[in-house]
Design a protein around this motif. Sequence first.
Motif, PDB file in Angstrom:
ATOM      1  N   THR A  19      18.432 -73.000  25.218  1.00 12.53           N
ATOM      2  CA  THR A  19      19.393 -74.089  25.365  1.00 12.53           C
ATOM      3  C   THR A  19      20.747 -73.455  25.645  1.00 12.53           C
ATOM      4  O   THR A  19      21.202 -72.588  24.899  1.00 12.53           O
ATOM      5  CB  THR A  19      19.452 -74.958  24.097  1.00 12.53           C
ATOM      6  N   LEU A  20      21.369 -73.879  26.730  1.00  8.05           N
ATOM      7  CA  LEU A  20      22.656 -73.339  27.156  1.00  8.05           C
ATOM      8  C   LEU A  20      23.693 -74.461  27.183  1.00  8.05           C
ATOM      9  O   LEU A  20      23.354 -75.616  27.436  1.00  8.05           O
ATOM     10  CB  LEU A  20      22.536 -72.718  28.555  1.00  8.05           C
ATOM     11  N   ARG A  21      24.967 -74.104  26.945  1.00 14.49           N
ATOM     12  CA  ARG A  21      26.073 -75.070  27.026  1.00 14.49           C
ATOM     13  C   ARG A  21      27.007 -74.633  28.136  1.00 14.49           C
ATOM     14  O   ARG A  21      27.614 -73.573  28.053  1.00 14.49           O
ATOM     15  CB  ARG A  21      26.821 -75.158  25.706  1.00 14.49           C
ATOM     16  N   ALA A  22      27.099 -75.452  29.169  1.00 14.65           N
ATOM     17  CA  ALA A  22      27.927 -75.146  30.329  1.00 14.65           C
ATOM     18  C   ALA A  22      29.246 -75.911  30.233  1.00 14.65           C
ATOM     19  O   ALA A  22      29.290 -77.122  30.438  1.00 14.65           O
ATOM     20  CB  ALA A  22      27.196 -75.505  31.618  1.00 14.65           C
ATOM     21  N   THR A  23      30.320 -75.196  29.894  1.00 15.40           N
ATOM     22  CA  THR A  23      31.626 -75.853  29.782  1.00 15.40           C
ATOM     23  C   THR A  23      32.171 -76.168  31.163  1.00 15.40           C
ATOM     24  O   THR A  23      31.841 -75.512  32.154  1.00 15.40           O
ATOM     25  CB  THR A  23      32.620 -74.957  29.014  1.00 15.40           C
ATOM     26  N   ARG A  24      33.023 -77.203  31.195  1.00 12.50           N
ATOM     27  CA  ARG A  24      33.659 -77.628  32.444  1.00 12.50           C
ATOM     28  C   ARG A  24      35.034 -78.155  32.130  1.00 12.50           C
ATOM     29  O   ARG A  24      35.254 -78.757  31.071  1.00 12.50           O
ATOM     30  CB  ARG A  24      32.808 -78.672  33.155  1.00 12.50           C
ATOM     31  N   PRO A  25      35.988 -77.954  33.025  1.00 11.33           N
ATOM     32  CA  PRO A  25      37.356 -78.404  32.764  1.00 11.33           C
ATOM     33  C   PRO A  25      37.442 -79.930  32.675  1.00 11.33           C
ATOM     34  O   PRO A  25      36.854 -80.633  33.485  1.00 11.33           O
ATOM     35  CB  PRO A  25      38.150 -77.899  33.974  1.00 11.33           C
ATOM     36  N   GLY A  26      38.135 -80.413  31.676  1.00  4.66           N
ATOM     37  CA  GLY A  26      38.426 -81.839  31.558  1.00  4.66           C
ATOM     38  C   GLY A  26      37.275 -82.733  31.161  1.00  4.66           C
ATOM     39  O   GLY A  26      37.386 -83.947  31.260  1.00  4.66           O
ATOM     40  N   ALA A  27      36.163 -82.157  30.729  1.00 10.10           N
ATOM     41  CA  ALA A  27      35.021 -82.988  30.353  1.00 10.10           C
ATOM     42  C   ALA A  27      34.197 -82.252  29.297  1.00 10.10           C
ATOM     43  O   ALA A  27      34.338 -81.049  29.108  1.00 10.10           O
ATOM     44  CB  ALA A  27      34.152 -83.304  31.572  1.00 10.10           C
ATOM     45  N   ALA A  28      33.325 -83.011  28.650  1.00 12.71           N
ATOM     46  CA  ALA A  28      32.436 -82.413  27.651  1.00 12.71           C
ATOM     47  C   ALA A  28      31.463 -81.462  28.337  1.00 12.71           C
ATOM     48  O   ALA A  28      31.110 -81.664  29.498  1.00 12.71           O
ATOM     49  CB  ALA A  28      31.666 -83.511  26.926  1.00 12.71           C
ATOM     50  N   PRO A  29      31.022 -80.433  27.642  1.00 13.60           N
ATOM     51  CA  PRO A  29      30.071 -79.487  28.250  1.00 13.60           C
ATOM     52  C   PRO A  29      28.746 -80.156  28.591  1.00 13.60           C
ATOM     53  O   PRO A  29      28.374 -81.160  27.983  1.00 13.60           O
ATOM     54  CB  PRO A  29      29.858 -78.428  27.172  1.00 13.60           C
ATOM     55  N   LEU A  30      28.054 -79.585  29.559  1.00 12.75           N
ATOM     56  CA  LEU A  30      26.699 -80.000  29.882  1.00 12.75           C
ATOM     57  C   LEU A  30      25.740 -79.183  29.016  1.00 12.75           C
ATOM     58  O   LEU A  30      26.008 -78.018  28.724  1.00 12.75           O
ATOM     59  CB  LEU A  30      26.390 -79.736  31.351  1.00 12.75           C
ATOM     60  N   THR A  31      24.642 -79.789  28.615  1.00 10.08           N
ATOM     61  CA  THR A  31      23.601 -79.081  27.882  1.00 10.08           C
ATOM     62  C   THR A  31      22.457 -78.827  28.849  1.00 10.08           C
ATOM     63  O   THR A  31      22.011 -79.741  29.543  1.00 10.08           O
ATOM     64  CB  THR A  31      23.110 -79.910  26.685  1.00 10.08           C
ATOM     65  N   LEU A  32      21.990 -77.581  28.891  1.00 10.33           N
ATOM     66  CA  LEU A  32      20.893 -77.204  29.769  1.00 10.33           C
ATOM     67  C   LEU A  32      19.731 -76.737  28.904  1.00 10.33           C
ATOM     68  O   LEU A  32      19.909 -75.850  28.070  1.00 10.33           O
ATOM     69  CB  LEU A  32      21.303 -76.074  30.715  1.00 10.33           C
ATOM     70  N   ARG A  33      18.581 -77.357  29.081  1.00 16.43           N
ATOM     71  CA  ARG A  33      17.372 -76.945  28.363  1.00 16.43           C
ATOM     72  C   ARG A  33      16.459 -76.275  29.376  1.00 16.43           C
ATOM     73  O   ARG A  33      15.929 -76.933  30.272  1.00 16.43           O
ATOM     74  CB  ARG A  33      16.701 -78.142  27.711  1.00 16.43           C
ATOM     75  N   ALA A  34      16.308 -74.968  29.219  1.00 15.79           N
ATOM     76  CA  ALA A  34      15.525 -74.177  30.157  1.00 15.79           C
ATOM     77  C   ALA A  34      14.190 -73.806  29.537  1.00 15.79           C
ATOM     78  O   ALA A  34      14.125 -73.431  28.367  1.00 15.79           O
ATOM     79  CB  ALA A  34      16.299 -72.925  30.539  1.00 15.79           C
ATOM     80  N   SER A  35      13.132 -73.902  30.325  1.00 15.90           N
ATOM     81  CA  SER A  35      11.816 -73.457  29.882  1.00 15.90           C
ATOM     82  C   SER A  35      11.121 -72.816  31.078  1.00 15.90           C
ATOM     83  O   SER A  35      11.361 -73.181  32.222  1.00 15.90           O
ATOM     84  CB  SER A  35      10.996 -74.612  29.321  1.00 15.90           C
ATOM     85  N   SER A  36      10.268 -71.838  30.777  1.00 21.13           N
ATOM     86  CA  SER A  36       9.595 -71.143  31.871  1.00 21.13           C
ATOM     87  C   SER A  36       8.093 -71.192  31.719  1.00 21.13           C
ATOM     88  O   SER A  36       7.562 -71.300  30.614  1.00 21.13           O
ATOM     89  CB  SER A  36      10.054 -69.683  31.941  1.00 21.13           C
ATOM     90  N   SER A  37       7.437 -71.123  32.860  1.00 23.52           N
ATOM     91  CA  SER A  37       5.995 -70.901  32.917  1.00 23.52           C
ATOM     92  C   SER A  37       5.847 -69.514  33.537  1.00 23.52           C
ATOM     93  O   SER A  37       6.833 -68.796  33.685  1.00 23.52           O
ATOM     94  CB  SER A  37       5.330 -71.968  33.795  1.00 23.52           C
ATOM     95  N   GLU A  38       4.650 -69.156  33.933  1.00 23.66           N
ATOM     96  CA  GLU A  38       4.487 -67.846  34.561  1.00 23.66           C
ATOM     97  C   GLU A  38       5.091 -67.808  35.956  1.00 23.66           C
ATOM     98  O   GLU A  38       5.338 -66.733  36.490  1.00 23.66           O
ATOM     99  CB  GLU A  38       3.007 -67.467  34.609  1.00 23.66           C
TER     100      GLU A  38
END
Length: 186
Positions: A19-38
């Motif tokens: 789970t990553l948090r991508a900050t951005r100017p002037g707004a709340a951060p985006l949350t990124l949920r990453a998952s991988s397969s092979e």
Amino acid sequence: LAGALLAMALPVAEAARATLRATRPGAAPLTLRASSSEEYWTIAVFDGGVESQRIEVQSDLPQTTPRLADTNGDGALDLWVPVIGGNANTAWDVWLMQPDQGRFRRAGEVSGLAFSRDAAWRLVTLGRDGCCSVSYTFLDITAEGALDGQSPYGKVPCEVARRAEEQGVPTIALAGTIGKGAGETL
């Protein structure tokens, strides 16, 4: 022996989800949920708890977690997804954040051994060119939705290209669409 095998398997399992948090100017951060397969990294992008985008990137590096970095100097964290790894260079799929839209737009792929910034805020890649030589590449990264006849009149990519040409630096334009008048722009 079973405990040792489990200890070796845990880092791979942990790297397969992040789970990553991508900050951005002037707004709340985006949350990124990453998952991988092979074969793929899948990244679900959430803006205010609502999924705004789903990104899928083919990858042979399911154990290498995607990264966030301000690639183009706009203050928003952009998404770097690992694509190919090996004993020379690693390739990353780069997605630029569109802060006002709560989404990312693919900018292209970059590869190298290491990445940094120079004084002009260009992305510098160190790459291996065979067994005995390395190279540096200097990149200005920007994105444009459409390249067309209006592009030379105030759109960032054309200004970047103009300044690069003054310095003798080649440029490549990446655009979502090629519109009317693009031939004259190029």
